[in-house]
Enzyme design. Structure first.
Site, PDB file in Angstrom:
ATOM      1  N   HIS B  20       0.967  -1.088  -0.094  1.00  0.00           N
ATOM      2  CA  HIS B  20       0.009   0.032  -0.084  1.00  0.00           C
ATOM      3  C   HIS B  20       0.853   1.364   0.115  1.00  0.00           C
ATOM      4  O   HIS B  20       1.878   1.293   0.816  1.00  0.00           O
ATOM      5  CB  HIS B  20      -1.065  -0.093   1.149  1.00  0.00           C
ATOM      6  CG  HIS B  20      -1.640  -1.215   1.306  1.00  0.00           C
ATOM      7  ND1 HIS B  20      -1.922  -1.861   2.305  1.00  0.00           N
ATOM      8  CD2 HIS B  20      -2.734  -1.656   0.273  1.00  0.00           C
ATOM      9  CE1 HIS B  20      -2.803  -2.762   1.936  1.00  0.00           C
ATOM     10  NE2 HIS B  20      -3.514  -2.779   0.725  1.00  0.00           N
ATOM     11  N   GLU B  23       1.954   3.740   3.261  1.00  0.00           N
ATOM     12  CA  GLU B  23       2.201   3.114   4.229  1.00  0.00           C
ATOM     13  C   GLU B  23       3.667   3.296   4.565  1.00  0.00           C
ATOM     14  O   GLU B  23       4.420   2.401   4.085  1.00  0.00           O
ATOM     15  CB  GLU B  23       1.652   1.632   4.575  1.00  0.00           C
ATOM     16  CG  GLU B  23       0.000   1.525   4.381  1.00  0.00           C
ATOM     17  CD  GLU B  23      -0.586   0.247   4.601  1.00  0.00           C
ATOM     18  OE1 GLU B  23      -1.690   0.148   4.572  1.00  0.00           O
ATOM     19  OE2 GLU B  23       0.175  -0.976   5.065  1.00  0.00           O
ATOM     20  N   HIS B 115       3.438  -3.452   6.779  1.00  0.00           N
ATOM     21  CA  HIS B 115       2.468  -2.568   6.696  1.00  0.00           C
ATOM     22  C   HIS B 115       1.983  -1.563   7.854  1.00  0.00           C
ATOM     23  O   HIS B 115       2.637  -1.829   8.948  1.00  0.00           O
ATOM     24  CB  HIS B 115       0.874  -3.377   6.577  1.00  0.00           C
ATOM     25  CG  HIS B 115       0.756  -4.090   5.397  1.00  0.00           C
ATOM     26  ND1 HIS B 115       0.179  -3.592   4.137  1.00  0.00           N
ATOM     27  CD2 HIS B 115       0.998  -5.685   5.144  1.00  0.00           C
ATOM     28  CE1 HIS B 115       0.049  -4.776   3.358  1.00  0.00           C
ATOM     29  NE2 HIS B 115       0.613  -5.651   4.005  1.00  0.00           N
ATOM     30  N   GLU B 177       2.102  -5.469  10.960  1.00  0.00           N
ATOM     31  CA  GLU B 177       1.102  -4.417  10.938  1.00  0.00           C
ATOM     32  C   GLU B 177       1.391  -3.442  11.922  1.00  0.00           C
ATOM     33  O   GLU B 177       1.248  -3.749  13.160  1.00  0.00           O
ATOM     34  CB  GLU B 177      -0.197  -4.916  10.814  1.00  0.00           C
ATOM     35  CG  GLU B 177      -1.428  -4.034  10.612  1.00  0.00           C
ATOM     36  CD  GLU B 177      -1.608  -3.648   9.363  1.00  0.00           C
ATOM     37  OE1 GLU B 177      -1.138  -2.433   9.005  1.00  0.00           O
ATOM     38  OE2 GLU B 177      -2.065  -4.264   8.248  1.00  0.00           O
TER      39      GLU B 177
END
Lengths: 310, 310
Positions: B20, B23, B115, B177
């Site tokens: 993404h 990020e 992420h 994450e």
């Protein structure tokens, strides 16, 4: 002590949300007020809410073609429509037509701007300069009447610099800048706080319109003096991040020798200035492209004369 | 107690950042490692860093055409190139060619995904399911060897659901994450923490390759069971925000009757479920368009057998 100043009553008031299309507090407040306008009504006036940059809001981006809040200058407002111009130039002219024209007697009396930042500025009140008395009294009223909290005042205009933000279209203006809030995220706490700030500001205007005398006072403010870019590799890529010790420390003193960046290899970079400054908009997402890691401000004391309506 | 399991050594390892494009922790770590690869080297292997979605990274958006991390399915990976297909479909095929093909003997042994989220998940370790032993042992190793901290484990795959994320291209995979971090912002603390997680994970692989026996253990994990959308007006517009009492409470118990939303008019909306759940990705910016205010998980206990290389 300067003499009491008198200003005309404030009848036509507008509230703009979504000048940047991914700053959600103002966007959802305006959408809410458009459905339920009663919160913006007072005895002496009703404020008009509007969405500033509908296309950017729809796409949840800051802007489509260029930063709308840097587009309210003579250069853009007086330009002729062109087929290949950025969407925001056309929209700035529209807004100037509806709520201005900037600098004219027909302009709205007051225009609020609602903003969010990813920086830890809390509930910051942004005026262009101290010489516009009505916003300065409004700031003081908020500081003394709104829910207990810290409401720092930022003066963004450099001397002799043309004003460029949406609120400059009206006779008076003020921006509420609430953070930290990620772009594209709506936090209930900031939504509620921004609504409370707005209510307090409208109460102030209503009292002003009804003839209340607001005494002279001294206040503290932060005056924008410049900005600092990220350290970069020769190819322009960042080679450091804002230092953990500076991150989230908006409006706190930064002294010569304090760490400001940490490189990706782990070294510290220290502040080389010669005086204490007060950084703001530290690590704001939208400022990477503007080459701003943080803005520098200096703290100043202002003497504001008493105010009453004409 | 299940018998010791044996798996082949892990030789080909890749680390993907910027699946993404907004990020920033993974993006800047990968950019840093591409300049200074030594941090990804161990005695028994060297990991290969790569930027997953260069076009989205350049524009600082999550994706250009469609969410790349939902594109590693048979449907897309086996599709023929088409002129009007989203950029990410083409990029998924390229990545599958370089690090897969998914499900084949030629695929990379391990693929890491880096992420960020705007939600307060801390340093969360995401695996597709518990049946892939190597990532589960890696999670346990991180929990017991990385800087003291909380490293919750999330199992994202529903039963019988096809895996869709980039790490599913390799034989084994794990996602880090980290949050909260706004889109488009690089925080030094999370950058450092993600680098430490990566170092710890590579140490684990090196020990595994060298023949270390990792004993059996019990562990706690959170299993994805569904999601909850925002309350909306009949026209689809949001009419509420995540409740202040739920905001930032990722991985904490949510009980029937607890508040989950507050409407823009000020009413509370309570959780109507019948059992205690553990919300995650609460108020994630990228999930507004997916109609997800938060994901629901249930807490589970897992028994993981001992592991050693073949």
């Amino acid at each position: 002590m300067a003499a009491l100043q008198r200003l005309q009553p404030v009848r036509r008031v507008a509230v703009s949300g979504g000048t940047h299309g991914n700053e959600m507090s103002g966007i959802y407040l305006v959408k809410h007020w458009l459905r339920e306008p009663s919160a913006l009504q007072r005895d002496s006036f009703s404020a008009t809410p509007f969405l500033t940059n509908p296309l950017a809001i729809e796409r949840c981006v800051r802007y489509v073609g260029r930063d709308l809040n840097r587009t309210f200058t003579k250069q853009f407002l007086n330009s002729k429509a062109a087929r290949d111009e950025p969407y925001e130039v056309q929209r700035a002219r529209e807004i100037n037509h509806l709520y201005g024209p900037k600098g004219s007697a027909e302009a709205f009396d007051f225009l609020f701007e609602l903003h969010n930042t990813t920086a830890n500025v809390g509930a910051c009140l942004i005026a262009s300069a101290q010489d516009n008395l009505l916003p300065m009294h409004m700031c003081h009223f908020i500081q003394t009447h709104c829910t207990p909290g810290y409401y720092p005042i930022l003066l963004y205009n450099l001397p002799d610099q043309e004003t460029y933000s949406i609120s400059s279209v009206a006779k008076h203006g003020l921006a509420f800048e609430l953070g930290p809030q990620p772009q594209g995220v709506l936090r209930a706490d900031l939504f509620t706080q921004m609504g409370a700030l707005m209510a307090c500001a409208l109460d102030f205007i209503d009292l002003f319109n009804k003839g209340t005398t607001f005494p002279a006072f001294e206040m503290e403010a932060y005056r924008f003096i410049g900005s600092v870019d990220y350290p970069r590799h020769p190819d322009g890529e960042l080679c450091a991040a804002v230092h953990s010790k500076l991150q989230d420390k908006d409006f706190l003193p930064l002294r010569p020798g304090d760490p400001i960046f940490q490189t990706f290899s782990g070294e510290e970079i220290l502040y080389q200035g010669h005086t204490t400054i007060y950084p703001v908009f530290i690590n704001e997402a939208a400022y990477y492209e503007k080459k701003i890691a943080f803005n520098k401000t200096e703290k100043c004391s202002l003497s504001i004369p008493a105010l009453q309506r004409e």
